[in-house]
Design a protein around this motif. Sequence first.
Motif, PDB file in Angstrom:
ATOM      1  N   GLU A 280       0.790  -1.238   0.000  1.00 35.22           N
ATOM      2  CA  GLU A 280       0.000   0.000   0.000  1.00 35.22           C
ATOM      3  C   GLU A 280       0.817   1.280   0.000  1.00 35.22           C
ATOM      4  N   GLU A 336      -3.634  -4.094   9.631  1.00 35.72           N
ATOM      5  CA  GLU A 336      -3.992  -5.238   8.791  1.00 35.72           C
ATOM      6  C   GLU A 336      -5.330  -5.872   9.169  1.00 35.72           C
ATOM      7  N   TYR A 397      -3.710 -10.988  10.396  1.00 37.03           N
ATOM      8  CA  TYR A 397      -4.629 -10.485   9.369  1.00 37.03           C
ATOM      9  C   TYR A 397      -6.070 -10.945   9.617  1.00 37.03           C
TER      10      TYR A 397
HETATM   11 ZN    ZN Z   1      -2.628  -5.020   4.303  1.00 32.11          ZN
END
Ligand code: ZN
Length: 874
Positions: A280, A336, A397
């Motif tokens: 990102e 995340e 995550y």
């Molecule tokens: Zn990510």
Amino acid sequence: MADIRTLPDAETAPEAPPAPVHATIRREDYRPPDWLVPEIALDFALDADVTRVRSRLTVERNGAHDRPLRLDGDELTPLNVLANGQDVAWRMEGPQLVVDIEGDRADLETEVEINPAQNTKLMGLYASGGMLCTQCEAEGFRRITFFPDRPDVLSRYRVRMDADEQRFPILLTNGNELASGKGEHGRHWAEWEDPFPKPSYLFALVAGDLKPNRDTFTTMSGRKVDLAIWVREADLPKTGHAMASLKAAMAWDEKVYGREYDLDQFNIVAVSDFNMGAMENKGLNVFNSRYILADPEIATDADFDAIAAVVAHEYFHNWSGNRVTCRDWFQLSLKEGFTVFRDQSFSADMGSAAVKRIEDVRVLRMAQFPEDSGPLAHPVRPDSYIEISNFYTATVYNKGAELIRMFHTVLGPEKFRAGTDLYFDRHDGEAATCDDFVKALEDASGVDLSAFKIWYSQAGTPQVDARIDYDADTGTALLKLGQRVAPTPGQPSKAPMPIPLRTALLGEASGAEIASEQLILLDRPEQTVRFEGLDEAPLLSINRGFSAPVVVRAKRKGDELERLAQSDADPFARYEAMQELAFEALLAGARGEAVDAEPLIRAAGNTLRSNELDPAFKAEAILLPTEAVIAERMDVVDPDAIHSSREHLRHALGSALMDDLAKAQAADAGSGADLSPLAKGTRRLRSVSLGLIAGADQARAAGLAKAQFDVADNMTDRQGALSVLVSLDAPEREAALTAFYERFHEDALVLDKWFALQAAAQRTDTLDQVLTLAAHREFTIANPNRLRALAGTFGVNHWAFNGADGRGYAFLADMIVAADKLNPQVAARLVPPFGRWRRFEPKRSALMRSQLERIMNTPGLSRDVFEQVSKSLA
Ligand code: ZN
Ligand code: ARG
């Protein structure tokens, strides 16, 4: 001893004790940075073999102390170091450049040379397919220049790039371009500035011969943003879906979170050598090409969905990750977990929410539950690590996303949104912590969430036991709940956790909801919930929508699951009842007990024949749990017994439901270019049905699969047919594999599928085929996608990897050792299948363990593989 020359007092200084080779970093040791770097100017003279990097940092002493400036480096040698334009004394302490700075502020200039072409770790600046690109998260920036490479040092970047114009006509970095021009000797340059202060892990640079798919997006406040997806010219036609997904994600984030994009341009680059899925970087996302390139000829429906999800995920990071970043890497789930929750919600809104939830839970159970019950278990917010790259896990995550989802469930959408608004507002431009996030939710909602924080710190999947006792005379039912969490490494005893369970009762006779859904918060070891006024016996519908990431073991009445599978109004609970029916049969078979497949056969038949259910749901509901997931439920794992139990059940289902399955397999989904939920679901059900047909009648399945393969106008049908054919002993198998190879071998992403399909085959000679493929001229361990396609897929092929002779273990260990020399991060990701060794029957257990020990004894092991292997053995 090479560094000694740079140490002024080397002759007299006492020998420092050698730092432990692989030191453990602890969360409790966090200290704010000694020096801040508000500004950085970078100057790149780019070249594949020698890139010269000059950097000028404005450094500021942070607080009152007299500690020197320490800059991280990794495989860097300083060519020149200046402070305020003057020579300055400096020294290397391990990989760090240490400079004593007089005063509280200075300009610190360094110069280094790096070699992108030889950077096989794919961290820092590296070459991929003729272009140059970067990956800096988590600690790659220190491979580019000396810097305090930690996420709580935020700087404003100004970057100049200079390169050969022919080879690298496109030069991109974060932010906005200020100026560009031509230089001497065929070179050109560009200068960019990123107005938003950012940590070094969000830096990115790309140079190459790329072409853009351009579009624009007008934000809610009316600003026009130039969008571009940069790829090799030949790939331009495959970028449409990624662009459409990006625009949908931008609109969704405005609508659902009130978040607007903040730069004039947004660039995405696709590269074919990439350690992870995507990154990102501020204003310049870099993607593994598999999450950008698609058209129906080469990409499956699942690939299309994954592209939309990853494009959205990286875009959403612009707020949850970039505008508000992480204080330290222990807080990784802050960005995340939250961002996965955001991308899951986005995908749910774009298609079928019920099917998306089932898919997300399937991933959690396949990837995160085993992690949580094995030697690599760690909390969502870990307490320590040796190599942070090893903590980009399903726990951080996906379990992290489940945690955020619980907050959403408990607060409800409005209060949750008020909380995220406050979080973004309060911490914009800061490096925050998981505690900051919870505090913002609490402050905005007025709800005390402190009890939930244990989900950040306590590892392991809670097990919830449930039983319901009904008294017909009084119309009362008592739901008795209990919870426990098994010990995990470093956490021998566990505290009770708050577990939000969406629960309803259905009438045993009517199938109607006799107690409407409520949110039960189980937060003690044992708890009883009372239901009154029931005029029929209840069936328990619990953890609807998978409201908590737990394992539920409910004591069920005779046909309770079958009834729930038929009448539960909650689609997830209905799916779950089917799964539990399958488990009952599968586990009985694996234990060598008598198997009653009839309840599952009836439920699956009803599902297939239902006119209300959509095909995507039907496909999920009749899909049997994988062998690895079955293994999770066994005390002692015997892969052969699990395999044959599952094969028997496939046979039973396939023969009993042959007509329904054949009908589903023959259904027409229309054009392969039709990506509507109905068309996608029809294709999915077609291939799942084919798999069950193959369980009962190999010859028939081979014929149907080959026909499906031959007429397919899309990759979903083709791959679906091949995934069944690869496990069959039929002439159609070879014919289809060859045809697939001939047609697609020049497309790297499709060739990955060809490798992966064969590595996933359920056959006795899979390992031999995999060994042959490993010697194929198009196999390479240097490309992460190719390595994962073959070795990664094989490692999760439960039956083949765990072959009794141990050759599967030897193969994967060989791959890990070889890959570690090039790319430790990718090698370490192949280790987890070995971590199950304690759960296996003694013979396999010993074989697995001896391979782990062999890896452990390999000289020069990376920190990445060392951590995973040593923890697996512990
Ligand atoms: Zn990510
Ligand atoms: N932040 C990226 C993402 O999830 C992943 C980058 C991981 N990189 C790494 N080297 N482990 O979107």
